[in-house]
Design an enzyme around this catalytic site. Structure first.
Site, PDB file in Angstrom:
ATOM      1  N   CYS A  57       1.041  -1.253   0.041  1.00  0.00           N
ATOM      2  CA  CYS A  57      -0.126  -0.049  -0.123  1.00  0.00           C
ATOM      3  C   CYS A  57       0.829   1.164  -0.038  1.00  0.00           C
ATOM      4  O   CYS A  57       0.601   2.308  -0.518  1.00  0.00           O
ATOM      5  CB  CYS A  57      -0.990  -0.123   1.303  1.00  0.00           C
ATOM      6  SG  CYS A  57      -0.043  -0.100   2.894  1.00  0.00           S
ATOM      7  N   HIS A  94      -1.696   0.858   7.369  1.00  0.00           N
ATOM      8  CA  HIS A  94      -1.962   0.785   5.875  1.00  0.00           C
ATOM      9  C   HIS A  94      -1.853   2.347   5.534  1.00  0.00           C
ATOM     10  O   HIS A  94      -1.702   3.405   6.235  1.00  0.00           O
ATOM     11  CB  HIS A  94      -3.467   0.717   5.741  1.00  0.00           C
ATOM     12  CG  HIS A  94      -4.033   0.595   4.165  1.00  0.00           C
ATOM     13  ND1 HIS A  94      -3.428  -0.086   3.386  1.00  0.00           N
ATOM     14  CD2 HIS A  94      -4.934   1.279   3.444  1.00  0.00           C
ATOM     15  CE1 HIS A  94      -4.073  -0.135   2.239  1.00  0.00           C
ATOM     16  NE2 HIS A  94      -5.045   0.699   2.369  1.00  0.00           N
ATOM     17  N   ASN A 105      -7.868   4.801  -2.271  1.00  0.00           N
ATOM     18  CA  ASN A 105      -7.339   3.695  -1.960  1.00  0.00           C
ATOM     19  C   ASN A 105      -6.817   2.689  -2.996  1.00  0.00           C
ATOM     20  O   ASN A 105      -6.787   3.406  -4.156  1.00  0.00           O
ATOM     21  CB  ASN A 105      -8.446   2.626  -1.110  1.00  0.00           C
ATOM     22  CG  ASN A 105      -7.782   1.698   0.059  1.00  0.00           C
ATOM     23  OD1 ASN A 105      -6.735   1.673  -0.054  1.00  0.00           O
ATOM     24  ND2 ASN A 105      -8.627   1.266   0.817  1.00  0.00           N
TER      25      ASN A 105
END
Length: 440
Positions: free
Chosen positions: A73, A364, A385
């Site tokens: 991520c 994250h 995202n």
């Protein structure tokens, strides 16, 4: 040995049972929880109505990326910042850079970083907490914004077509298991060689050659140069018959990675505001720049984020995405699951205590691409995202301001938005935190 004496006995169980039956509503609630689960039973039905995905400050962006079953991520978010700039500058809305290209070098560099740390700690026992920490996870998918910046400075970038994803890059569990098994064995061999007063340089080079081979088999061979051939949204071609990854970054991107710093919010009693920190052994490239965090109050993180968004620049941020979130609908709402009301309990920890007790972590990374302001105060945020278009609003999430307060820990900000006093404080020598610090 500690002698524990207080046990649960029959009288305790009888008291628990009596307390449960004292409130008749418990019977209905226990059936509801058993039938639909805790999250659905506790979900705040007002959340979706309060997270209307409309924003009066918004950076133009394209399709979201998808990290699949990997922990990259931080890298996807770093490249999202770059591709958004490229897309705006060259009118290519859905352009994507190759995460796999930088993943290859990240894993090779992390292996070398691990070996060098093992050499540095070879005289310490395996039971030492730092040594144990190194062997616990020699190499993983995770990382920080600075990791990405280090990789880009050293290796440049390529479009996604120049080094596409593979089965192994999109699902890294097998790769991680194989590589970590090898690195632990190699690490033990290095420790023994140093104990026996043997030189390690040549053997470490052989070990890195093994890692390189594993990376090539799994991720593919990184291009030394590639053909640049991209059609913009008006049909005009952006072309170069042969260009290196470093020249592609140098010639086609205006961003100066050195202008950006990590601003964190860690309200722990062990940390001070207006103080910079770094974390021991946290890094991915030997000779690269160490991650340096500047600790500020949460309201200041918001102010800086808003300034950057207003300047049409997206914001990388680290967060604890598993808290008060609903993946499929893309909801990040501070009061999404009302567990305390459901069970009649109090689970609330303040942010500092949550970090100290490992009830919270920076799990994250995502990207702020917009914010909605009412009288200059934010009430919701637009989030890009890297979980594909099937989640949220075609991959975009909506966050309320309470979620920002409680679950955002780090934003990457252009230094020009900090005050002169803040910059002076940031430039001071950072306090070195241990490898296992909560902000790692």
């Amino acid at each position: 040995m500690i002698n524990l004496t207080k046990e649960i006995n029959k009288a305790s169980l009888a008291e628990f049972h009596e307390n449960l039956n004292h409130d008749v509503s418990n019977n209905a609630l226990r059936h509801a929880v058993a039938e639909v689960g805790i999250y659905k039973a506790a979900q705040n039905i007002e959340a979706k109505s309060k997270l209307n995905p409309a924003f009066n400050v918004e950076v133009p962006t394209g399709k979201v990326t998808n990290q699949k079953r990997s922990g990259r991520c931080w890298l996807f978010s770093t490249l999202t910042n770059l591709r958004t700039e490229f897309a705006t500058r060259y009118n290519v809305k859905d352009f994507e850079l190759s995460e796999n290209y930088l993943s290859f070098y990240d894993r090779l560099e992390k292996a070398n970083y691990f070996f060098q740390n093992i050499i540095q700690t070879a005289d310490m026992p395996l039971t030492d907490r730092k040594v144990n920490w190194l062997f616990a996870s020699p190499s993983g998918d995770g990382g920080q914004w600075q990791y990405g910046a280090n990789l880009i400075k050293k290796y440049g970038v390529v479009p996604s077509y120049a080094m596409p994803e593979t089965v192994a890059s999109e699902n890294t569990s097998e790769f991680n298991s194989t590589l970590n098994n090898l690195l632990r064995k190699d690490g033990m061999e290095i420790r023994q060689m140093i104990k026996d007063s043997q030189p390690t340089d040549e053997r470490v080079q052989e070990m890195l050659s093994d890692v390189y081979r594993i990376c090539v088999y799994s991720f593919g061979q990184p291009p030394v140069d590639f053909e640049l051939s991209i059609k913009d949204d008006n049909g005009k071609m952006i072309e170069d018959p042969s260009i290196t990854p470093k020249d592609f970054f140098k010639n086609y991107f205006a961003i100066d990675l050195n202008d950006y710093i990590s601003v964190m919010n860690s309200p722990q009693t062990s940390k001070k505001y207006n103080q910079s920190y770094t974390i021991d052994t946290q890094g991915n490239i030997v000779g690269g720049e160490a991650e340096k965090f500047f600790n500020l109050p949460i309201e200041r993180l918001k102010e800086l984020t808003i300034q950057q968004l207003k300047a049409n620049d997206t914001v990388w941020f680290g967060n604890d995405v598993g808290k008060q979130s609903e993946r499929s609908k893309g909801l990040l709402f501070g009061d999404l699951y009302q567990y305390d009301q459901l069970f009649g309990i109090d689970t609330k920890l303040d942010k500092g205590d949550a970090l100290d007790t490992r009830n919270a972590s920076v799990s994250h990374a995502m990207v702020f691409t917009g914010v909605n302001l009412i009288n200059d105060a934010p009430n919701r945020w637009k989030v890009e995202n890297s979980w594909g278009e099937a989640n949220g609003d075609k991959g975009y999430f909506t966050m309320d301001d309470k979620w920002f307060d409680e679950n955002v820990y780090e934003v990457v900000i252009n230094k020009k938005y900090l005050t002169s006093d803040e910059l002076a404080a940031f430039d001071q020598e950072p306090i070195v935190l241990p490898a296992w610090d909560a902000m790692e």
